[in-house]
Design a protein around this motif. Sequence first.
Motif, short mmCIF file in Angstrom:
data_model
loop_
_atom_site.label_atom_id
_atom_site.label_comp_id
_atom_site.label_asym_id
_atom_site.label_seq_id
_atom_site.Cartn_x
_atom_site.Cartn_y
_atom_site.Cartn_z
N ALA A 209 -13.32 -5.63 17.20
CA ALA A 209 -12.64 -6.04 15.97
C ALA A 209 -11.56 -5.01 15.66
O ALA A 209 -11.37 -4.04 16.41
N ALA A 210 -10.86 -5.25 14.56
CA ALA A 210 -9.85 -4.30 14.12
C ALA A 210 -9.68 -4.44 12.61
O ALA A 210 -9.96 -5.50 12.04
N LEU A 211 -9.24 -3.36 11.99
CA LEU A 211 -8.91 -3.45 10.57
C LEU A 211 -7.51 -2.94 10.35
O LEU A 211 -6.96 -2.20 11.18
N SER A 212 -6.89 -3.38 9.27
CA SER A 212 -5.54 -2.94 8.96
C SER A 212 -5.38 -2.75 7.48
O SER A 212 -6.11 -3.33 6.67
N VAL A 213 -4.43 -1.92 7.12
CA VAL A 213 -4.05 -1.73 5.73
C VAL A 213 -2.60 -2.17 5.61
O VAL A 213 -1.77 -1.85 6.46
N ILE A 214 -2.30 -2.94 4.55
CA ILE A 214 -1.01 -3.61 4.41
C ILE A 214 -0.38 -3.22 3.08
O ILE A 214 -1.07 -3.10 2.07
N GLU A 215 0.95 -3.03 3.11
CA GLU A 215 1.65 -2.65 1.90
C GLU A 215 3.03 -3.30 1.84
O GLU A 215 3.61 -3.63 2.88
N LEU A 216 3.53 -3.50 0.63
CA LEU A 216 4.89 -3.98 0.44
C LEU A 216 5.86 -2.89 0.86
O LEU A 216 5.70 -1.72 0.50
N LYS A 217 6.92 -3.26 1.59
CA LYS A 217 7.90 -2.27 2.02
C LYS A 217 8.60 -1.62 0.84
O LYS A 217 9.06 -0.48 0.93
N ALA A 218 8.70 -2.34 -0.25
CA ALA A 218 9.35 -1.78 -1.44
C ALA A 218 8.57 -0.59 -2.00
O ALA A 218 9.12 0.24 -2.71
N ILE A 219 7.29 -0.52 -1.64
CA ILE A 219 6.45 0.59 -2.11
C ILE A 219 6.34 1.66 -1.03
O ILE A 219 6.54 2.85 -1.30
N HIS A 220 6.00 1.24 0.20
CA HIS A 220 5.92 2.19 1.32
C HIS A 220 6.46 1.53 2.58
O HIS A 220 6.01 0.44 2.95
N ASP A 221 7.41 2.18 3.25
CA ASP A 221 7.86 1.68 4.54
C ASP A 221 6.87 2.13 5.60
O ASP A 221 5.87 2.80 5.32
N LEU A 222 7.15 1.77 6.86
CA LEU A 222 6.19 2.06 7.94
C LEU A 222 5.95 3.56 8.09
O LEU A 222 4.81 4.01 8.26
N GLY A 223 7.01 4.34 8.04
CA GLY A 223 6.85 5.79 8.18
C GLY A 223 5.99 6.38 7.09
O GLY A 223 5.12 7.22 7.35
N SER A 224 6.22 5.94 5.87
CA SER A 224 5.42 6.42 4.75
C SER A 224 3.96 5.98 4.87
O SER A 224 3.04 6.75 4.58
N MET A 225 3.76 4.75 5.34
CA MET A 225 2.40 4.24 5.53
C MET A 225 1.64 5.08 6.55
O MET A 225 0.47 5.42 6.36
N GLN A 226 2.31 5.42 7.65
CA GLN A 226 1.66 6.22 8.68
C GLN A 226 1.30 7.60 8.14
O GLN A 226 0.21 8.11 8.41
N GLN A 227 2.18 8.17 7.37
CA GLN A 227 1.93 9.50 6.83
C GLN A 227 0.77 9.50 5.83
O GLN A 227 -0.07 10.39 5.84
N LEU A 228 0.71 8.46 5.00
CA LEU A 228 -0.28 8.42 3.94
C LEU A 228 -1.63 7.83 4.37
O LEU A 228 -2.68 8.28 3.92
N MET A 229 -1.59 6.82 5.25
CA MET A 229 -2.78 6.02 5.47
C MET A 229 -3.36 6.06 6.88
O MET A 229 -4.46 5.56 7.10
N LEU A 230 -2.64 6.63 7.85
CA LEU A 230 -3.15 6.58 9.23
C LEU A 230 -4.48 7.33 9.36
O LEU A 230 -5.43 6.81 9.94
N PRO A 232 -6.88 8.13 7.02
CA PRO A 232 -8.02 7.41 6.44
C PRO A 232 -8.32 6.09 7.14
O PRO A 232 -9.49 5.68 7.22
N LEU A 233 -7.30 5.43 7.69
CA LEU A 233 -7.52 4.19 8.44
C LEU A 233 -8.36 4.47 9.67
O LEU A 233 -9.35 3.77 9.93
N LEU A 234 -7.98 5.48 10.45
CA LEU A 234 -8.73 5.81 11.67
C LEU A 234 -10.14 6.28 11.34
O LEU A 234 -11.09 5.95 12.05
N GLU A 235 -10.28 7.06 10.27
CA GLU A 235 -11.61 7.50 9.86
C GLU A 235 -12.49 6.32 9.48
O GLU A 235 -13.69 6.29 9.80
N THR A 236 -11.91 5.33 8.80
CA THR A 236 -12.67 4.14 8.41
C THR A 236 -13.08 3.33 9.63
O THR A 236 -14.23 2.88 9.73
N ALA A 237 -12.15 3.15 10.56
CA ALA A 237 -12.47 2.40 11.79
C ALA A 237 -13.58 3.10 12.57
O ALA A 237 -14.50 2.44 13.09
N ASN A 238 -13.53 4.42 12.63
CA ASN A 238 -14.57 5.16 13.35
C ASN A 238 -15.91 5.07 12.63
O ASN A 238 -16.97 4.98 13.27
N ALA A 239 -15.89 5.08 11.30
CA ALA A 239 -17.14 4.97 10.54
C ALA A 239 -17.80 3.62 10.76
O ALA A 239 -19.03 3.53 10.94
#
Length: 248
Positions: A209-230, A232-239
């Motif tokens: 399976a896989a999980l993802s976190v999604i955001e509006l670009k007006a709030i966070h672009d891809l670079g910002s998403m990677q910096q902020l959420m990568l 915790p995303l990987l930690e959640t997937a591993n958990a």
Amino acid sequence: MSQSIERAIEVLVLLGEGPQTPAEVARRLDVHRSTALRIMEVLQGQRLLRKLADGRYGVGPGIVSLAHRAQDQFNLAQLAHPHLVALSELRDQTVHLAELQHDAIVYIDKIEPKRSIRLTSRIGQAACLHTASVAKCILASLPEDARQALFEHYVFEKHTPTSLLSYEALERELRTVRERGWATDDGEREDYVTSIGAPIRDVTGQVVAALSVIELKAIHDLGSMQQLMLEPLLETANAISRDLGWNS
């Protein structure tokens, strides 16, 4: 008593690696041979171990029976849900959980943000194979023949200017996903959203399976998403993977 239980668990874990003699188990646990043998005989009496013809002990039929009966307690969506909620609450973002079902990658859970802005995806809906980050995570792990079969009659529709438009382009991106261990969707289906996805593994290490976190670009672009959420995303997937029995 608690030490005896701990020792018994250690014996089961050791023999899960392969059959061993009481002397080998004693050396691994740093205990006397008679202590190891006594524990192994008790576990054998409960059918959790079995004695082989060569004097070694291996995992018994009771373990197989227990694992089979416990399978219903390992429903992916149920196990993952609390983790998804916690991830969503970090920055009030949409979180998806998806798995491969026959010839489609399907959303099996979704956490909505508390804000009024909601995405159109829904549980039970198939993810877009060439755009969704959850789809890319799962596709990247599949054997090549299985992956090709999913795209036999597939149309690479251009949803936005960043959509991948060929199987070859998707394959190049999937190589990157395999190398770094996570995937992105940079507005490829809906140009106003971005997402990052991570794979979830079962007890064998296979991506299921896989999980993802999604955001509006007006709030966070891809670079910002990677910096902020990568992280915790990987930690959640591993958990979630560990809850499914994966030993990272």
